[in-house]
Design a protein around this motif. Structure first.
Motif, PDB file in Angstrom:
ATOM      1  N   UNK A   1       0.656  -1.304  -0.069  1.00 24.24           N
ATOM      2  CA  UNK A   1      -0.257  -0.074   0.063  1.00 24.24           C
ATOM      3  C   UNK A   1       0.905   1.363   0.143  1.00 24.24           C
ATOM      4  N   UNK A   2       2.102   1.189   0.333  1.00 23.50           N
ATOM      5  CA  UNK A   2       2.886   2.380   0.630  1.00 23.50           C
ATOM      6  C   UNK A   2       3.980   2.579  -0.568  1.00 23.50           C
ATOM      7  N   UNK A   3       3.703   1.753  -1.729  1.00 17.61           N
ATOM      8  CA  UNK A   3       4.615   1.795  -2.736  1.00 17.61           C
ATOM      9  C   UNK A   3       4.123   2.636  -3.767  1.00 17.61           C
ATOM     10  N   UNK A   4       5.141   3.463  -4.164  1.00 16.19           N
ATOM     11  CA  UNK A   4       4.843   4.289  -5.455  1.00 16.19           C
ATOM     12  C   UNK A   4       5.952   4.550  -6.162  1.00 16.19           C
TER      13      UNK A   4
ATOM     14  N   UNK B   1       9.540   3.032  -5.238  1.00 17.27           N
ATOM     15  CA  UNK B   1      10.118   3.394  -3.588  1.00 17.27           C
ATOM     16  C   UNK B   1       8.996   3.265  -2.522  1.00 17.27           C
ATOM     17  N   UNK B   2       9.304   3.509  -1.174  1.00  8.65           N
ATOM     18  CA  UNK B   2       8.164   3.280  -0.427  1.00  8.65           C
ATOM     19  C   UNK B   2       8.030   4.237   0.547  1.00  8.65           C
ATOM     20  N   UNK B   3       6.790   4.727   0.486  1.00  9.40           N
ATOM     21  CA  UNK B   3       6.327   5.999   1.387  1.00  9.40           C
ATOM     22  C   UNK B   3       6.415   5.453   2.995  1.00  9.40           C
ATOM     23  N   UNK B   4       7.638   6.246   3.818  1.00  8.70           N
ATOM     24  CA  UNK B   4       7.598   5.981   5.027  1.00  8.70           C
ATOM     25  C   UNK B   4       6.692   6.800   5.811  1.00  8.70           C
ATOM     26  N   UNK B   5       6.651   8.147   5.723  1.00  6.23           N
ATOM     27  CA  UNK B   5       5.990   8.929   6.539  1.00  6.23           C
ATOM     28  C   UNK B   5       5.509  10.198   5.791  1.00  6.23           C
ATOM     29  N   UNK B   6       4.751  10.969   6.686  1.00  5.37           N
ATOM     30  CA  UNK B   6       4.275  12.328   6.073  1.00  5.37           C
ATOM     31  C   UNK B   6       4.805  13.335   7.313  1.00  5.37           C
ATOM     32  N   UNK B   7       5.774  14.096   6.749  1.00  2.00           N
ATOM     33  CA  UNK B   7       6.349  15.125   7.515  1.00  2.00           C
ATOM     34  C   UNK B   7       5.598  16.719   7.354  1.00  2.00           C
ATOM     35  N   UNK B   8       4.858  17.051   8.499  1.00  6.74           N
ATOM     36  CA  UNK B   8       4.274  18.470   8.425  1.00  6.74           C
ATOM     37  C   UNK B   8       4.749  19.401   9.196  1.00  6.74           C
ATOM     38  N   UNK B   9       5.299  20.586   8.873  1.00  3.46           N
ATOM     39  CA  UNK B   9       5.600  21.608   9.743  1.00  3.46           C
ATOM     40  C   UNK B   9       4.386  22.382  10.431  1.00  3.46           C
ATOM     41  N   UNK B  10       4.390  22.586  11.804  1.00  2.00           N
ATOM     42  CA  UNK B  10       3.112  23.116  12.281  1.00  2.00           C
ATOM     43  C   UNK B  10       2.610  24.423  11.672  1.00  2.00           C
ATOM     44  N   UNK B  11       3.638  25.175  11.112  1.00  6.19           N
ATOM     45  CA  UNK B  11       3.203  26.610  10.464  1.00  6.19           C
ATOM     46  C   UNK B  11       2.486  26.281   9.033  1.00  6.19           C
ATOM     47  N   UNK B  12       2.959  25.088   8.667  1.00 11.04           N
ATOM     48  CA  UNK B  12       2.390  25.012   7.041  1.00 11.04           C
ATOM     49  C   UNK B  12       1.599  23.531   7.099  1.00 11.04           C
ATOM     50  N   UNK B  13       0.660  23.747   7.692  1.00 13.53           N
ATOM     51  CA  UNK B  13      -0.118  22.465   7.681  1.00 13.53           C
ATOM     52  C   UNK B  13      -0.693  21.738   6.319  1.00 13.53           C
ATOM     53  N   UNK B  14      -0.880  22.521   5.150  1.00 14.20           N
ATOM     54  CA  UNK B  14      -1.377  22.459   4.180  1.00 14.20           C
ATOM     55  C   UNK B  14      -0.340  21.770   3.211  1.00 14.20           C
ATOM     56  N   UNK B  15       0.954  22.105   3.637  1.00  8.76           N
ATOM     57  CA  UNK B  15       1.973  21.783   2.621  1.00  8.76           C
ATOM     58  C   UNK B  15       2.924  20.763   3.208  1.00  8.76           C
ATOM     59  N   UNK B  16       2.319  19.381   3.058  1.00 12.54           N
ATOM     60  CA  UNK B  16       3.164  18.035   3.845  1.00 12.54           C
ATOM     61  C   UNK B  16       4.303  17.887   2.872  1.00 12.54           C
ATOM     62  N   UNK B  17       5.477  17.292   3.506  1.00 13.76           N
ATOM     63  CA  UNK B  17       6.295  16.531   2.840  1.00 13.76           C
ATOM     64  C   UNK B  17       6.336  15.032   3.014  1.00 13.76           C
ATOM     65  N   UNK B  18       6.528  14.596   1.678  1.00 12.20           N
ATOM     66  CA  UNK B  18       6.475  13.016   1.801  1.00 12.20           C
ATOM     67  C   UNK B  18       7.927  12.279   1.832  1.00 12.20           C
ATOM     68  N   UNK B  19       7.954  11.646   2.816  1.00 11.27           N
ATOM     69  CA  UNK B  19       9.184  11.044   3.272  1.00 11.27           C
ATOM     70  C   UNK B  19       9.280   9.548   2.638  1.00 11.27           C
ATOM     71  N   UNK B  20      10.544   9.339   2.111  1.00  8.08           N
ATOM     72  CA  UNK B  20      10.961   7.857   1.667  1.00  8.08           C
ATOM     73  C   UNK B  20      12.380   7.969   1.942  1.00  8.08           C
ATOM     74  N   UNK B  21      13.093   6.598   1.489  1.00 12.66           N
ATOM     75  CA  UNK B  21      14.666   6.548   2.046  1.00 12.66           C
ATOM     76  C   UNK B  21      15.097   6.008   0.731  1.00 12.66           C
TER      77      UNK B  21
END
Length: 232
Positions: free
Chosen positions: A21-24, A40-60
């Motif tokens: 499910x996390x493969x892209x 790749x595998x999506x590992x997480x979603x990183x969100x800065x508290x001041x920019x909640x609508x601008x997520x970073x997609x985290x892979x390795x």
């Protein structure tokens, strides 16, 4: 928290997907504009508290492979990620600015190499990307950790039997079978790969009539994403 509608849809769809499910798929280009794509595998979603609508997609990734060079050689660091969610018949094509965070021993910058306001926000906050890198390394399975303790991926080898010499598992500190040398070698090759989305093409094929929406990032403090309805 005001989240991006496409991101809410992606997270919901991923929760419904089973198996891989996390493969892209991630597309990059080299200096000659030759395209390359890999899973790749999506590992997480990183969100800065001041920019909640601008997520970073985290892979390795492995810092030694061509994907890293391709991203760094692109002046805009642009990549495209593709998610196909079979459970919901939804497709997400996410174009964004990539950034690599390797072992601090390999980087003079000692921080994230991303360009744009989201990466700037994390830099100004003093976000500890090394803690995140180590956390993600320990979160992957022992067999997967061993993949970073092999010779350079894609390099020639004499025969398939050469692989029998490589470590099969890399245990974490405190676990049975822990080998400090192998652990540190694998960790040294392990890097974070982040994607800062700037445009999303979202197709809903599970509804009739089908729907397609393009989300375009707005560089302002107002509405962060402009939605454009497209022909599916």
């Amino acid at each position: 928290m005001v989240t991006a509608r496409w991101h809410t849809a992606l997270k919901r769809a991923l929760q419904e997907e089973e198996g891989m499910k996390n493969v892209f798929q991630l597309a990059t280009t080299d200096v000659n504009t030759t395209p390359y794509v890999r899973s790749n595998v999506l590992r997480d979603h990183i969100i800065h508290p001041s920019l909640p609508s601008l997520p970073l997609l985290l892979a390795t990734t492995d810092i030694r492979i061509p994907k890293v060079t391709q991203i760094k050689s692109n002046p805009s660091h642009r990549v495209e990620a593709h998610f196909w969610i079979e459970a919901t018949n939804e497709q997400f094509r996410i174009s964004g600015r990539a950034a690599i965070y390797p072992s601090p021993e390999l980087s003079e910058q000692k921080g994230i190499e991303g360009v744009g306001e989201v990466y700037d926000a994390f830099r100004s906050q003093g976000w500890n990307w090394e803690d995140e890198r180590r956390k993600q390394f320990d979160n992957v399975g022992a067999h997967m950790r061993a993949s970073w303790c092999r010779p350079v991926p894609g390099s020639p080898m004499n025969s398939y039997s050469d692989a029998e010499k490589w470590p099969v598992k890399i245990a974490r500190p405190g676990e049975e079978g822990y080998d400090a040398k192998n652990y540190e070698e694998a960790l040294g090759h392990f890097a974070l790969l982040l994607i800062d989305p700037v445009e999303v093409d979202y197709v809903e094929l599970g509804v009739m009539p089908n729907r397609r929406t393009k989300f375009v990032r707005q560089e302002s403090d107002g509405e962060r994403w402009k939605e454009v309805i497209l022909v599916p």
